[in-house]
Design a protein around this motif. Structure first.
Motif: not given
Length: 456
Positions: A255-274
């Motif tokens: 959720f935190l990473l999604w929020e930061l992406y939504q705010k353009n605080s981080i780029p569209n770096i691939p995120i893997y849930i393993d």
């Protein structure tokens, strides 16, 4: 004079293995049934039969679905338990996921140890099997929140919302004329995903967790730290590995990473849930919408932000992919699970970042890393630590000392006795002093296998 006898079968002198047996006239109740984790001498206790007649236990009440509160259930059934296992719907759903995942890992690790010959035992055996986990599930029975349930003429239970993880509760157990309150794990007051815990209003006997009884969670600039780590990973073309508890912590980080992406605080770096278990728990957020703050759109967007790894083959594809990435994998204290495969490949890489985001029990690899270990051992081998190690405590799902004290603050009477459980020695003793000084209550710190007789 009638009494109830309480057996402290775990969750004392340590943060794991929660098991509290209450013997009453005509009914025996076990609150939680967790397995020990961490130090080897604690883990060895899991393999020993409980020092009580398990066949005489009538019912198990679960505060929530974490392994250290439910992971011993199949062993309990193996030892002769045939009664009901009661919990909220999300708790039982999570417990089923955790037990099956744990059984699968147990079977796989036993096979690997036998094939590669690195176990002390011949043959290495799984702690329990998938079949035993499935047999345990057949005893589950759902209870509603704030619903009083008569377990016998003299005993009733009520489950109250407690934050911490999806479905978590504290349990009020009325025995005769007395109210026993078991805190389970108390959640945070300002959790990103969950509501603030309810608070008990009355208690004759209190059993209170003390995980962070000696600490106040630092209000770190969480977003800034994650942004900095992501930028460093991209610059160095490295990997950010986040060992995470599959229940709640994994979803909070996503959720935190999604929020930061939504705010353009981080780029569209691939995120893997393993984490097969983490993927299953993610789906529960869409099922049990009344238990958390997120709306349907937020849940869907959060899930769509990540690549959910299903097969072990995909794990290796992710490892072999050279692009910068974030991998969130179980387990949170690096005691097992898929994260070990990533650490095996990257822990000796200076470009790798490892971010620990939860409590690290003594004796776990996670604790070793935050204490600066030069090497760690898994799969029977030692690996040098060259990756950068980071920790964020403010993401903890456990209440800190101030929040525990606040959780106790609405109790209108003076409890006859307070038992401090689920904490290391220093944390427990520090909280004891705080409660005694602030409330002037009688506090006792029990020891493993201690019994006490309480008037009811």
């Amino acid at each position: 004079m009638k009494t109830a006898r309480v057996h402290f079968l775990g969750g004392v002198e340590t943060v794991t293995g929660s098991k509290f047996l209450i013997e009453t006239e005509g009914l025996n109740v076990l609150v939680d049934c967790g397995m020990f984790q961490g130090l080897k001498e604690l883990r060895k206790l899991n393999w020993e039969p409980l020092p009580v007649d398990v066949s005489n236990i009538d019912v198990v009440l679960l505060t929530h679905g974490h392994l250290d509160h439910v992971g011993y259930l199949p062993r309990l059934v193996r030892q002769g338990f045939t009664g009901k296992i009661l919990g909220t719907a999300p708790t039982l759903a999570i417990t089923e996921i955790i037990l099956k995942d744990s059984a699968k890992i147990n079977e796989e690790e036993a096979k690997k140890a036998n094939d590669e010959g690195y176990s002390e035992h011949t043959p290495a055996l799984p702690f329990y099997t998938m079949e035993e986990a499935e047999n345990t599930r057949l005893l589950f029975e759902t209870v509603g929140i704030n619903e009083s349930i008569f377990l016998s003429d003299q005993v009733a239970s009520t489950f109250r919302y407690n934050g911490h993880i999806l479905g978590a509760t504290f349990i009020e157990l009325t025995i005769g004329e007395k109210l026993f309150v078991f805190s389970g794990d108390i959640g945070r007051e300002n959790d990103l995903l969950l509501y603030s815990p309810d608070k008990p209003r009355w208690a004759d006997y209190l059993f209170v967790e003390s995980t962070y009884g000696n600490r106040i969670h630092k209000e770190t600039l969480l977003s800034e730290k994650i942004i900095r780590l992501v930028k460093e990973v991209i610059t160095q073309k490295g990997i950010l590995i986040i060992p995470a508890f599959a229940v709640e912590r994994m979803q909070t980080i996503l959720f935190l990473l999604w929020e930061l992406y939504q705010k353009n605080s981080i780029p569209n770096i691939p995120i893997y849930i393993d984490s097969p278990m983490g993927n299953d728990v993610l789906s529960l957020f869409a099922t049990f919408t009344n238990w958390h703050k997120l709306n349907d759109r937020e849940v869907a967007n959060m899930i769509n932000r990540a690549h959910l790894i299903i097969s072990y083959r995909d794990t290796w594809k992710t490892i072999d992919n050279p692009q910068p990435k974030i991998v969130i994998a179980g387990s949170g204290m690096i005691t097992g699970g898929r994260v070990l495969t990533y650490l095996q490949q990257f822990i000796d890489e200076p470009s790798a970042q490892i971010l620990l985001v939860g409590y690290q029990a003594e004796g776990t690899r996670g604790r070793q890393l935050i204490e600066g270990a030069d090497e760690v051992k898994f799969f029977g081998k030692h690996y040098p630590v060259k990756a950068k190690i980071h920790q964020i405590e403010s993401l903890s799902a456990h209440a800190d000392q101030n929040e525990i004290i606040n959780w106790l603050s609405d109790i209108k009477n003076v409890p006859e006795e307070v038992f401090l459980i689920h904490g290391d020695a220093l944390a427990t003793d520090t909280l004891r002093a705080k409660i005694e000084n602030q409330f002037h209550w009688n506090v006792h710190i029990p020891t493993l296998y201690e019994t006490v007789d309480l008037q009811v």
